[in-house]
Design a protein around this motif. Structure first.
Motif, PDB file in Angstrom:
ATOM      1  N   UNK A   1      -2.378   6.278  -1.064  1.00 13.84           N
ATOM      2  CA  UNK A   1      -2.433   7.397  -0.108  1.00 13.84           C
ATOM      3  C   UNK A   1      -1.201   8.296  -0.232  1.00 13.84           C
ATOM      4  N   UNK A   2      -1.353   9.512   0.218  1.00 11.85           N
ATOM      5  CA  UNK A   2      -0.255  10.462   0.096  1.00 11.85           C
ATOM      6  C   UNK A   2       0.612  10.552   1.330  1.00 11.85           C
ATOM      7  N   UNK A   3       0.251   9.856   2.399  1.00  8.94           N
ATOM      8  CA  UNK A   3       1.017   9.902   3.645  1.00  8.94           C
ATOM      9  C   UNK A   3       1.230   8.489   4.176  1.00  8.94           C
ATOM     10  N   UNK A   4       2.238   8.338   5.022  1.00  6.87           N
ATOM     11  CA  UNK A   4       2.501   7.024   5.610  1.00  6.87           C
ATOM     12  C   UNK A   4       1.389   6.647   6.591  1.00  6.87           C
ATOM     13  N   UNK A   5       0.796   7.652   7.246  1.00  4.79           N
ATOM     14  CA  UNK A   5      -0.313   7.348   8.155  1.00  4.79           C
ATOM     15  C   UNK A   5      -1.500   6.805   7.370  1.00  4.79           C
ATOM     16  N   UNK A   6      -1.789   7.416   6.223  1.00  4.81           N
ATOM     17  CA  UNK A   6      -2.861   6.914   5.368  1.00  4.81           C
ATOM     18  C   UNK A   6      -2.591   5.496   4.909  1.00  4.81           C
ATOM     19  N   UNK A   7      -1.336   5.218   4.562  1.00  6.17           N
ATOM     20  CA  UNK A   7      -0.970   3.864   4.137  1.00  6.17           C
ATOM     21  C   UNK A   7      -1.140   2.867   5.274  1.00  6.17           C
ATOM     22  N   UNK A   8      -0.759   3.280   6.485  1.00  6.81           N
ATOM     23  CA  UNK A   8      -0.922   2.404   7.639  1.00  6.81           C
ATOM     24  C   UNK A   8      -2.377   2.102   7.919  1.00  6.81           C
ATOM     25  N   UNK A   9      -3.228   3.113   7.826  1.00  8.10           N
ATOM     26  CA  UNK A   9      -4.664   2.928   8.052  1.00  8.10           C
ATOM     27  C   UNK A   9      -5.247   1.956   7.032  1.00  8.10           C
ATOM     28  N   UNK A  10      -4.940   2.170   5.762  1.00  8.89           N
ATOM     29  CA  UNK A  10      -5.497   1.321   4.701  1.00  8.89           C
ATOM     30  C   UNK A  10      -5.005  -0.113   4.823  1.00  8.89           C
TER      31      UNK A  10
ATOM     32  N   UNK B   1       0.837  -1.209   0.000  1.00  7.56           N
ATOM     33  CA  UNK B   1       0.000   0.000   0.000  1.00  7.56           C
ATOM     34  C   UNK B   1       0.870   1.256   0.000  1.00  7.56           C
ATOM     35  N   UNK B   2       1.955   1.241   0.767  1.00  2.00           N
ATOM     36  CA  UNK B   2       2.776   2.441   0.897  1.00  2.00           C
ATOM     37  C   UNK B   2       3.582   2.765  -0.348  1.00  2.00           C
ATOM     38  N   UNK B   3       4.069   1.728  -1.042  1.00  2.00           N
ATOM     39  CA  UNK B   3       4.968   1.982  -2.172  1.00  2.00           C
ATOM     40  C   UNK B   3       4.325   1.762  -3.542  1.00  2.00           C
ATOM     41  N   UNK B   4       3.340   0.866  -3.624  1.00  2.00           N
ATOM     42  CA  UNK B   4       2.732   0.562  -4.916  1.00  2.00           C
ATOM     43  C   UNK B   4       1.503   1.417  -5.191  1.00  2.00           C
ATOM     44  N   UNK B   5       0.631   1.547  -4.210  1.00  2.00           N
ATOM     45  CA  UNK B   5      -0.617   2.281  -4.420  1.00  2.00           C
ATOM     46  C   UNK B   5      -0.407   3.721  -4.902  1.00  2.00           C
ATOM     47  N   UNK B   6       0.522   4.488  -4.327  1.00  2.00           N
ATOM     48  CA  UNK B   6       0.706   5.859  -4.828  1.00  2.00           C
ATOM     49  C   UNK B   6       1.075   5.914  -6.306  1.00  2.00           C
ATOM     50  N   UNK B   7       1.841   4.923  -6.756  1.00  2.00           N
ATOM     51  CA  UNK B   7       2.232   4.890  -8.168  1.00  2.00           C
ATOM     52  C   UNK B   7       1.085   4.465  -9.071  1.00  2.00           C
ATOM     53  N   UNK B   8       0.256   3.545  -8.590  1.00  2.00           N
ATOM     54  CA  UNK B   8      -0.817   2.990  -9.416  1.00  2.00           C
ATOM     55  C   UNK B   8      -2.112   3.776  -9.286  1.00  2.00           C
ATOM     56  N   UNK B   9      -2.487   4.114  -8.047  1.00  2.00           N
ATOM     57  CA  UNK B   9      -3.783   4.752  -7.798  1.00  2.00           C
ATOM     58  C   UNK B   9      -3.678   6.237  -7.446  1.00  2.00           C
ATOM     59  N   UNK B  10      -2.491   6.704  -7.111  1.00  2.00           N
ATOM     60  CA  UNK B  10      -2.332   8.104  -6.750  1.00  2.00           C
ATOM     61  C   UNK B  10      -2.596   8.412  -5.288  1.00  2.00           C
TER      62      UNK B  10
END
Length: 225
Positions: free
Chosen positions: A85-94, A74-83
């Motif tokens: 989450x923009x923060x590490x906290x958002x990635x942790x939550x998801x 979620x932290x490294x792939x999702x921002x590249x593919x989906x745009x």
């Protein structure tokens, strides 16, 4: 040992409490998101035949993927593919919500399937629509009956949240590891953190149990039908 406790823990208590607040924030958001997504996946699996196998695949993926893999994905792939989450906290939550939603989906499914069919039939006889029957009759019973499982899953989220430090979420574990790296004296710091986690998880479990027991007694669900 007392000197180490004062120097490494008590003098940095504000930093640890800030990390604890971040932990609580991440866990609360993750559990609420997991509950919504898990319920949606459960209902799709049970009542939308066209998407049943997609829901099953999602549930099994969430349950079978290690937490660390989901965090990094979620932290490294999702921002590249989906745009996002923009923060590490958002990635942790998801990431926390993803894994928990799979388990909660199965919890809700077992709860819904255990509800007496006569309740649905009585609601339909009174003219309630299927959607209203689900919302007013079935789901309240499911939530109360599954309360112990929900409380257990919340505790699992709290314990799993220690892993979000891997992606640099400034939670309690992250702050503790920073202090350990700085002082090179892990005994007092990590022991204090363990006590904090025990206190939080125990408090949440007790409060949740008291609330669920209150409503189970209020609506008569403590007596098996």
């Amino acid at each position: 040992m007392l000197d180490n406790l004062q120097r490494n823990v008590l003098s940095n208590l504000d930093l640890l409490l800030t990390g604890l607040l971040t932990t609580i924030q991440v866990c609360t958001q993750a559990f609420l998101l997991a509950t919504v997504v898990g319920l949606a996946a459960c209902l799709i699996r049970l009542y939308v035949p066209a998407l049943k196998y997609a829901a099953i695949a999602y549930i099994e993926f969430c349950r079978s993927t290690p937490m660390v893999v989901q965090l990094l994905w979620v932290n490294y792939v999702w921002p590249e593919v989906f745009g996002f989450p923009g923060t590490v906290i958002g990635a942790g939550v998801i990431a926390l919500a993803l894994q928990s939603s799979g388990y909660l989906a199965e919890t809700f499914r077992s709860g819904i399937e255990a509800i007496n069919k006569g309740h649905r039939e009585a609601a339909m006889a009174l003219g309630l629509s299927p959607a209203r029957t689900m919302r007013r009759i079935v789901l309240p019973q499911v939530v109360l009956e599954m309360a112990p499982s929900l409380i257990n899953q919340l505790a699992v989220v709290l314990k799993s949240s220690t892993l979000v430090s891997v992606i640099a979420v400034p939670d309690l574990m992250f702050q503790a590891l920073r202090l350990v790296d700085r002082s090179l004296e892990p005994i007092e710091i990590l022991s204090s953190v363990a006590i904090l986690y025990i206190a939080v998880i125990t408090s949440v479990s007790l409060i949740s149990k008291l609330i669920s027991d209150h409503f189970r007694d209020k609506y008569g669900l403590s007596i098996k039908q």
